[in-house]
Write a protein that holds these residues in place. Structure first.
Motif, PDB file in Angstrom:
ATOM      1  N   GLY A  49     -99.283 -54.585  15.836  1.00  0.00           N
ATOM      2  CA  GLY A  49     -97.962 -54.650  16.434  1.00  0.00           C
ATOM      3  C   GLY A  49     -96.970 -53.904  15.573  1.00  0.00           C
ATOM      4  O   GLY A  49     -96.911 -54.114  14.363  1.00  0.00           O
ATOM      5  N   ALA A  50     -96.197 -53.037  16.158  1.00  0.00           N
ATOM      6  CA  ALA A  50     -95.256 -52.230  15.382  1.00  0.00           C
ATOM      7  C   ALA A  50     -94.168 -53.092  14.740  1.00  0.00           C
ATOM      8  O   ALA A  50     -93.644 -52.753  13.683  1.00  0.00           O
ATOM      9  CB  ALA A  50     -94.622 -51.166  16.264  1.00  0.00           C
ATOM     10  N   TYR A  96     -86.105 -51.668  15.784  1.00  0.00           N
ATOM     11  CA  TYR A  96     -86.545 -50.309  16.098  1.00  0.00           C
ATOM     12  C   TYR A  96     -87.918 -50.060  15.474  1.00  0.00           C
ATOM     13  O   TYR A  96     -88.245 -50.607  14.428  1.00  0.00           O
ATOM     14  CB  TYR A  96     -85.557 -49.284  15.537  1.00  0.00           C
ATOM     15  N   TYR A  97     -88.709 -49.214  16.151  1.00  0.00           N
ATOM     16  CA  TYR A  97     -90.000 -48.839  15.570  1.00  0.00           C
ATOM     17  C   TYR A  97     -90.335 -47.411  15.966  1.00  0.00           C
ATOM     18  O   TYR A  97     -89.968 -46.932  17.050  1.00  0.00           O
ATOM     19  CB  TYR A  97     -91.110 -49.795  15.996  1.00  0.00           C
ATOM     20  N   VAL A 125     -98.487 -47.518  18.886  1.00  0.00           N
ATOM     21  CA  VAL A 125     -98.692 -48.961  18.732  1.00  0.00           C
ATOM     22  C   VAL A 125     -97.558 -49.691  19.439  1.00  0.00           C
ATOM     23  O   VAL A 125     -96.387 -49.341  19.293  1.00  0.00           O
ATOM     24  CB  VAL A 125     -98.740 -49.362  17.240  1.00  0.00           C
ATOM     25  N   ASN A 126     -97.918 -50.715  20.228  1.00  0.00           N
ATOM     26  CA  ASN A 126     -96.909 -51.482  20.939  1.00  0.00           C
ATOM     27  C   ASN A 126     -95.983 -52.226  19.974  1.00  0.00           C
ATOM     28  O   ASN A 126     -96.315 -52.435  18.809  1.00  0.00           O
ATOM     29  CB  ASN A 126     -97.567 -52.501  21.884  1.00  0.00           C
ATOM     30  N   CYS A 127     -94.861 -52.672  20.513  1.00  0.00           N
ATOM     31  CA  CYS A 127     -93.906 -53.455  19.722  1.00  0.00           C
ATOM     32  C   CYS A 127     -94.574 -54.684  19.120  1.00  0.00           C
ATOM     33  O   CYS A 127     -94.404 -54.987  17.949  1.00  0.00           O
ATOM     34  CB  CYS A 127     -92.749 -53.870  20.612  1.00  0.00           C
ATOM     35  N   PHE A 164     -89.405 -55.777  25.220  1.00  0.00           N
ATOM     36  CA  PHE A 164     -88.209 -56.578  25.016  1.00  0.00           C
ATOM     37  C   PHE A 164     -86.990 -55.681  25.186  1.00  0.00           C
ATOM     38  O   PHE A 164     -86.978 -54.535  24.720  1.00  0.00           O
ATOM     39  CB  PHE A 164     -88.209 -57.200  23.625  1.00  0.00           C
ATOM     40  N   PRO A 165     -85.947 -56.192  25.823  1.00  0.00           N
ATOM     41  CA  PRO A 165     -84.775 -55.344  26.102  1.00  0.00           C
ATOM     42  C   PRO A 165     -84.042 -54.880  24.852  1.00  0.00           C
ATOM     43  O   PRO A 165     -83.312 -53.881  24.906  1.00  0.00           O
ATOM     44  CB  PRO A 165     -83.896 -56.260  26.968  1.00  0.00           C
ATOM     45  N   ASN A 166     -84.211 -55.597  23.729  1.00  0.00           N
ATOM     46  CA  ASN A 166     -83.455 -55.251  22.527  1.00  0.00           C
ATOM     47  C   ASN A 166     -84.337 -54.734  21.398  1.00  0.00           C
ATOM     48  O   ASN A 166     -83.979 -54.825  20.226  1.00  0.00           O
ATOM     49  CB  ASN A 166     -82.665 -56.466  22.048  1.00  0.00           C
ATOM     50  N   VAL A 167     -85.511 -54.211  21.757  1.00  0.00           N
ATOM     51  CA  VAL A 167     -86.400 -53.564  20.799  1.00  0.00           C
ATOM     52  C   VAL A 167     -86.635 -52.141  21.287  1.00  0.00           C
ATOM     53  O   VAL A 167     -87.008 -51.931  22.443  1.00  0.00           O
ATOM     54  CB  VAL A 167     -87.735 -54.318  20.658  1.00  0.00           C
TER      55      VAL A 167
END
Length: 470
Positions: free
Chosen positions: A397-398, A414-415, A420-422, A429-432
């Motif tokens: 997971g990032a 942020y990533y 790689v997924n969050c 997610f709306p805030n990632v």
């Protein structure tokens, strides 16, 4: 006329020069030295301040043993290479290292054994330790193993305070016994209710090797933090800030410790207010694959956990995790079989708050996360970023690897988009936000708040910039 004038000037110079040389010429000239000793001291003091006892030789450390509540100041470097035996000092007073160095420290556990309500400052220890032990000469056990101290604690008084500041550890340590280890302290134990241990302006440059069967918790700075049983476990009685680990950590073990083996760039296992800490040391963990049928007392398999800043937050012993903020990891974590790895935290067993943290290095493990590997509780992450590559042999997971469906969602994180997924399971997610390489220096894209600095050189925590001066 001009010739007589020059002759007069020459005679005048000789008279003035000799007039300044009266008295015993062997008497040393006393500089005007400020006798006030504070944690801000940057120069060696040439006179012993009032109220202090000067330490000049190894033998002078007996003053600390015989009157452990006094005030002492180191007056020169101490070379311990020719000293054969050393019993760690039990200490409750004030020790100012005066920015001198204890050189060639080579003994099997801490320079101090247990410190209680002590103030220790302004000292460098250069260590070359080939093995460690938690057994004292009298057969009793130390509480953890460290270089500066085995255990740092407080008394049961609610107002008790231990303060450790301006400390540097250098060299190479081979940790060979199965107990908590950290270069500053193996174990930190704050005491009753509001009794507190504070540490600041700490730098570890020593390399740490662990290659025995089973380790408990190992940290570049502290092995474990556990509140005493009489304390208020809901009061975060440990504060660690402005701390940097530059030493690589190498762990090679055939088996995990009873409750799992835990490794952290700054702190192995523990709780408290952890802020403005940076890890630059590479962590390399060569360990076996966890076996689910080998359960420990907590009911899960004996496995390894590793975090760039903290291996595991919230121990099963007393203590409240409190907060983690303004921490950054720049050191790679390399492991094929480490069960949980995280750029900031490997695993957590209690809830906590995490904000303004970043991982900028590659992370690998069985379950690997850019900020957190996994845990029983997940923090509401705020203002975090991961730009490192994340490789999990099982799951990646990032931001977070092992994510629960009912866990709080990361906020304003942020990533770097590298496939790689969050989080470890497919989720959005709306805030990632996923960002590209060319956006890392773009403040119009990344808005992490006042704790961060973004310019043409990229993004950094302001605390990291300040810690670079340590």
């Amino acid at each position: 006329m001009k010739k007589n004038f020059y002759l007069f000037l020459s005679l005048l110079f000789v008279i003035v020069a000799f007039s300044g040389c009266t008295g015993d010429i062997s008497e040393p000239i006393q500089d005007n030295v400020d006798n006030n000793i504070t944690e801000e001291t940057t120069l060696h003091n040439e006179t012993v301040p009032e109220g202090y006892i000067g330490i000049y030789t190894v033998e002078d450390f007996d003053y600390l043993r015989n009157s452990s509540t006094g005030q002492y100041i180191l007056m020169n470097d101490i070379d311990m290479s020719n000293i054969d035996d050393w019993d760690g000092i039990n200490f409750q007073g004030t020790f100012d290292g005066n920015n001198y160095e204890i050189q060639n420290y080579h003994f099997e556990n801490g320079f101090f054994d247990t410190t209680t309500n002590a103030v220790i400052s302004n000292i460098t220890i250069s260590a070359n330790i080939s093995k460690t032990t938690y057994v004292r000469d009298d057969g009793t056990w130390t509480n953890g193993v460290g270089v500066l101290a085995n255990c740092i604690t407080t008394s049961y008084s609610e107002s008790a305070l231990s303060k450790i500041t301006n400390i540097k550890i250098k060299g190479e340590i081979h940790h060979t016994c199965g107990t908590e280890f950290g270069t500053i302290a193996g174990v930190v134990e704050p005491g009753c209710k509001t009794a507190t241990v504070t540490m600041s302006n700490i730098v570890n440059e020593a390399k740490i090797y662990y290659d025995e069967k089973g380790c408990d918790s190992v940290g570049g700075v502290i092995g474990g933090v556990y509140q005493q049983s009489s304390s208020n476990e809901y009061f975060p009685a440990f504060d660690l800030f402005n701390t940097v680990n530059k030493g690589d950590i190498y762990v090679k073990s055939e088996v995990a410790y009873n409750d799992g083996s835990i490794i952290g760039g700054i702190l192995g296992c523990g709780y408290g207010n952890i802020s403005s800490c940076d890890n630059y040391g590479q962590i390399n963990v060569d360990c076996p694959i966890a076996k689910d049928n080998e359960d420990n007392d907590a009911g899960y398999g004996k496995f390894f956990i590793c975090g760039g800043i903290i291996g595991q937050t919230g121990p099963y012993r007393n203590g409240y995790p409190a907060s983690i903020n303004s921490c950054a990891n720049y050191g790679s974590i390399i492991s094929d079989n480490c069960e949980y790895t995280g750029g900031i935290i490997g695993y957590t067993v209690k809830d906590y708050d995490l904000s303004d943290c970043g991982n900028f290095a590659s992370i690998s493990g069985v379950k690997a996360g850019g900020i957190q590997g996994g845990g029983r509780y997940l923090a509401p992450l705020y203002n975090c970023i991961n730009t490192g590559s994340i490789t999990g042999t099982n799951q990646s997971g990032a931001i977070i690897c092992d994510f629960f469906s009912n866990a709080p969602e990361p906020q304003n994180c942020y990533y770097l988009n590298n496939g790689v997924n969050c989080v470890g399971v497919k989720a959005a997610f709306p805030n990632v936000y996923s960002i590209e390489e060319n956006q890392l220096a773009d403040s119009s894209v990344i808005n992490l708040g006042d704790s961060w600095s973004i310019d043409s050189n990229g993004i950094k925590l302001k605390s990291t910039i300040e810690n670079s001066k340590l």
